[in-house]
Motif scaffolding. Sequence first.
Motif, PDB file in Angstrom:
ATOM      1  N   PRO A  80       2.731  -2.611  -3.714  1.00  0.00           N
ATOM      2  CA  PRO A  80       3.335  -1.276  -3.548  1.00  0.00           C
ATOM      3  C   PRO A  80       2.911  -0.602  -2.251  1.00  0.00           C
ATOM      4  CG  PRO A  80       2.588  -1.573  -5.800  1.00  0.00           C
ATOM      5  CD  PRO A  80       2.095  -2.768  -5.033  1.00  0.00           C
ATOM      6  N   GLU A  81       1.648  -0.801  -1.837  1.00  0.00           N
ATOM      7  CA  GLU A  81       1.165  -0.201  -0.600  1.00  0.00           C
ATOM      8  C   GLU A  81       1.909  -0.762   0.607  1.00  0.00           C
ATOM      9  OE1 GLU A  81      -1.559   0.308  -3.808  1.00  0.00           O
ATOM     10  OE2 GLU A  81      -0.789  -1.561  -2.935  1.00  0.00           O
ATOM     11  N   VAL A  82       2.162  -2.062   0.591  1.00  0.00           N
ATOM     12  CA  VAL A  82       2.896  -2.696   1.690  1.00  0.00           C
ATOM     13  C   VAL A  82       4.340  -2.226   1.708  1.00  0.00           C
ATOM     14  CG1 VAL A  82       3.843  -4.900   2.487  1.00  0.00           C
ATOM     15  CG2 VAL A  82       1.418  -4.720   1.915  1.00  0.00           C
ATOM     16  N   ARG A  83       4.961  -2.148   0.540  1.00  0.00           N
ATOM     17  CA  ARG A  83       6.360  -1.746   0.485  1.00  0.00           C
ATOM     18  C   ARG A  83       6.556  -0.293   0.894  1.00  0.00           C
ATOM     19  NH1 ARG A  83       9.841  -3.587  -4.496  1.00  0.00           N
ATOM     20  NH2 ARG A  83      11.414  -2.917  -3.008  1.00  0.00           N
ATOM     21  N   ASP A  84       5.537   0.529   0.704  1.00  0.00           N
ATOM     22  CA  ASP A  84       5.627   1.923   1.130  1.00  0.00           C
ATOM     23  C   ASP A  84       5.775   2.046   2.638  1.00  0.00           C
ATOM     24  OD1 ASP A  84       5.519   2.981  -1.389  1.00  0.00           O
ATOM     25  OD2 ASP A  84       3.370   3.453  -1.331  1.00  0.00           O
ATOM     26  N   LYS A  85       5.323   1.031   3.372  1.00  0.00           N
ATOM     27  CA  LYS A  85       5.397   1.070   4.832  1.00  0.00           C
ATOM     28  C   LYS A  85       6.726   0.562   5.372  1.00  0.00           C
ATOM     29  CE  LYS A  85       0.421   0.433   5.563  1.00  0.00           C
ATOM     30  NZ  LYS A  85      -0.615  -0.432   6.185  1.00  0.00           N
ATOM     31  N   VAL A  86       7.560   0.009   4.519  1.00  0.00           N
ATOM     32  CA  VAL A  86       8.825  -0.554   4.969  1.00  0.00           C
ATOM     33  C   VAL A  86       9.742   0.566   5.442  1.00  0.00           C
ATOM     34  CG1 VAL A  86      10.918  -1.765   4.251  1.00  0.00           C
ATOM     35  CG2 VAL A  86       8.678  -2.574   3.500  1.00  0.00           C
ATOM     36  N   SER A  87      10.327   0.382   6.615  1.00  0.00           N
ATOM     37  CA  SER A  87      11.256   1.382   7.122  1.00  0.00           C
ATOM     38  C   SER A  87      12.665   1.057   6.657  1.00  0.00           C
ATOM     39  CB  SER A  87      11.220   1.415   8.659  1.00  0.00           C
ATOM     40  OG  SER A  87      11.534   0.157   9.204  1.00  0.00           O
ATOM     41  N   GLY A  88      13.450   2.084   6.422  1.00  0.00           N
ATOM     42  CA  GLY A  88      14.843   1.890   6.069  1.00  0.00           C
ATOM     43  C   GLY A  88      15.072   1.538   4.617  1.00  0.00           C
ATOM     44  N   GLU A  89      16.268   1.050   4.341  1.00  0.00           N
ATOM     45  CA  GLU A  89      16.655   0.695   2.979  1.00  0.00           C
ATOM     46  C   GLU A  89      15.895  -0.541   2.502  1.00  0.00           C
ATOM     47  OE1 GLU A  89      18.519   2.538   1.269  1.00  0.00           O
ATOM     48  OE2 GLU A  89      19.511   3.823   2.742  1.00  0.00           O
ATOM     49  N   GLY A 100       8.933  -5.120   9.804  1.00  0.00           N
ATOM     50  CA  GLY A 100       9.001  -4.293   8.612  1.00  0.00           C
ATOM     51  C   GLY A 100       7.696  -3.608   8.286  1.00  0.00           C
ATOM     52  N   ASN A 101       6.963  -4.158   7.306  1.00  0.00           N
ATOM     53  CA  ASN A 101       5.819  -3.421   6.771  1.00  0.00           C
ATOM     54  C   ASN A 101       4.569  -3.429   7.658  1.00  0.00           C
ATOM     55  OD1 ASN A 101       4.829  -6.035   6.242  1.00  0.00           O
ATOM     56  ND2 ASN A 101       5.795  -6.061   4.230  1.00  0.00           N
ATOM     57  N   LYS A 102       4.581  -4.120   8.769  1.00  0.00           N
ATOM     58  CA  LYS A 102       3.415  -4.125   9.660  1.00  0.00           C
ATOM     59  C   LYS A 102       3.795  -3.682  11.069  1.00  0.00           C
ATOM     60  CE  LYS A 102       1.502  -8.060   7.096  1.00  0.00           C
ATOM     61  NZ  LYS A 102       1.130  -9.500   7.166  1.00  0.00           N
ATOM     62  N   SER A 103       4.843  -2.926  11.182  1.00  0.00           N
ATOM     63  CA  SER A 103       5.507  -2.698  12.458  1.00  0.00           C
ATOM     64  C   SER A 103       4.607  -2.100  13.542  1.00  0.00           C
ATOM     65  CB  SER A 103       6.724  -1.804  12.247  1.00  0.00           C
ATOM     66  OG  SER A 103       6.338  -0.589  11.618  1.00  0.00           O
ATOM     67  N   VAL A 104       4.086  -0.916  13.319  1.00  0.00           N
ATOM     68  CA  VAL A 104       3.330  -0.234  14.372  1.00  0.00           C
ATOM     69  C   VAL A 104       2.052  -0.994  14.699  1.00  0.00           C
ATOM     70  CG1 VAL A 104       2.143   1.903  15.003  1.00  0.00           C
ATOM     71  CG2 VAL A 104       4.314   2.007  13.762  1.00  0.00           C
ATOM     72  N   ASP A 105       1.401  -1.545  13.688  1.00  0.00           N
ATOM     73  CA  ASP A 105       0.173  -2.304  13.921  1.00  0.00           C
ATOM     74  C   ASP A 105       0.432  -3.500  14.846  1.00  0.00           C
ATOM     75  OD1 ASP A 105      -1.276  -0.843  11.562  1.00  0.00           O
ATOM     76  OD2 ASP A 105       0.543  -1.686  10.687  1.00  0.00           O
ATOM     77  N   LEU A 106       1.498  -4.241  14.578  1.00  0.00           N
ATOM     78  CA  LEU A 106       1.821  -5.382  15.418  1.00  0.00           C
ATOM     79  C   LEU A 106       2.250  -4.948  16.814  1.00  0.00           C
ATOM     80  CD1 LEU A 106       3.642  -7.980  13.127  1.00  0.00           C
ATOM     81  CD2 LEU A 106       1.537  -8.300  14.418  1.00  0.00           C
ATOM     82  N   ALA A 107       3.012  -3.865  16.902  1.00  0.00           N
ATOM     83  CA  ALA A 107       3.440  -3.379  18.212  1.00  0.00           C
ATOM     84  C   ALA A 107       2.236  -3.076  19.095  1.00  0.00           C
ATOM     85  CB  ALA A 107       4.318  -2.139  18.049  1.00  0.00           C
ATOM     86  N   CYS A 108       1.231  -2.451  18.525  1.00  0.00           N
ATOM     87  CA  CYS A 108       0.026  -2.124  19.287  1.00  0.00           C
ATOM     88  C   CYS A 108      -0.728  -3.381  19.719  1.00  0.00           C
ATOM     89  CB  CYS A 108      -0.882  -1.213  18.469  1.00  0.00           C
ATOM     90  SG  CYS A 108      -0.196   0.437  18.185  1.00  0.00           S
ATOM     91  N   ARG A 109      -0.752  -4.374  18.867  1.00  0.00           N
ATOM     92  CA  ARG A 109      -1.439  -5.620  19.226  1.00  0.00           C
ATOM     93  C   ARG A 109      -0.701  -6.371  20.325  1.00  0.00           C
ATOM     94  NH1 ARG A 109      -2.001  -8.885  13.889  1.00  0.00           N
ATOM     95  NH2 ARG A 109      -3.000 -10.391  15.296  1.00  0.00           N
TER      96      ARG A 109
END
Length: 510
Positions: free
Chosen positions: A219-228, A271-280
């Motif tokens: 549930p924590e991971v799915r909460d980070k999903v953007s969009g539908e 999806g659920n790791k978007s900003v973290d991966l972008a920064c890396r």
Amino acid sequence: MPDRPWPAAPVIYQIYPRSFRDTTGSGTGDLNGITSKLEFVADLGVDAIWLSPFYPSPMKDGGYDIADHMEVHPALGTLGDFDHLVARAHDLGVRVMIDQVFNHTSTEAPWFKRSVARDPVYDDYYVWADPKPDGTQPNNWLSQFGPPAWTWNHKRRQYYFHNFTSDQPSLNLRNADVQAELKQIMQFWRDRGVDGFRIDAVTSLLFDPSLKDNPPATPEVRDKVSGENFVPYTYQDHAHDILPGDGVDYIQNLRDWAGEGAFLIGEVTSGNKSVDLACRLVADGGMSAAYTTDLPEKKATAAAYADILDRSDDPGHLGWWLSSHDQTRHLGKAGDGSAREARFFALLLATAPGSVLIYQGEELGLVQPALPKAAVTDPLDLLYWPDGPGREGARVPYPWAEGGNRGFTTGAPWLPMDWPEGISASVQHIDKGSVLNFYRDALAFRRASMQDLTLRHWERDGDVIRLSYPAAYVVLNFGAEAVEVEGAADLSSDRIDGTLPGRAGAVWLR
């Protein structure tokens, strides 16, 4: 433009070539059409253009299914036309970026056909895997569009992997020969004067070679999903099919192939790791910038804006955007379609702390037109019709003028052009209060007055975001209620008199 270093946070104007301008009467935009309107783009105040794919393609996915990475689609022009485009852009002080789609090719690409035939040279160019003993797919991975990410090839009696449609087989990017091919492609375009690259689906380049099943998303991971989240792809935690292990380090290859002077911006589709991966991806001199889909897919709310800032350790290296060839136009999705809200979103982008991506037509305040199913060719839209994301609607050709086919073509446009009267570039150019002229003013203000975009401090108070830069102070009111402000703003999207109206933004210079 080898003698001019890139700005730290450039403004980049995306052009979808098939829909920008047609010079042949075919109904499909072409490279010469882009060249004919480069002065208009330069006057907007952008630093660069980004061209979506113009390569040979069967167009099963809007040109992102590429058959030849070092040629021009005959319907769009020639390499000579491309060279002319680059030269004209540089004359106008505009840099040129192009899409590099390295995750996959088309099934029509010669490489794939030779791989299917088990040509020893090309046998390992793609990701092939044997079926399970019962004949089913090698693992539970899903394509980002939703269906399984594996398609059976009866000639090889193996499955091939694809992050997107079955017409887009994934390349084996750990293969040294494939890497040599991609290096050659990048150097080919750099030699033709290209200043930078947008890397399509950069987070999909590598995967865990053990082919382990992805676990279910918590549930924590799915909460980070953007969009539908009706696409089943969002039900997995993409631990094994998105840049695992050595994936981030692989980005250094792209930097080495493109050269230090090239601007590299990557599309993060994790999806659920978007900003973290972008920064890396932007750490240690890899990508120049990376962008996620969070802001447009979450309808550009104050909460979505703050969430990106909160999760980012350096928002200056993120790309900020609202519309693209892949997204429903934001003015009707995140806004009410009015010119007033178009100005608000323009100011939101013009004051962003990192690189800015503007999609063709948003400077006119275009609201996405509806398309009949018979006109739609996009595979994602059709897969979930009529509830798909509306990607094809964002590609309806550009309205340059009033009447007929709106100055786009003398023929029949490849998509219906149901634009309202008075929205065209020719009308807005002469209207001082138009959305187009506000974009021009806002981008000129960003370049001339904001200068250092290092974000010193930011805060969110409900629907209000405040940003503090060395030379400017910005207030963005995403809500409906007015908020009190002090002093006359140097730039605002709506008139202020001691208060900033709802759905408005303003900038004060220090």
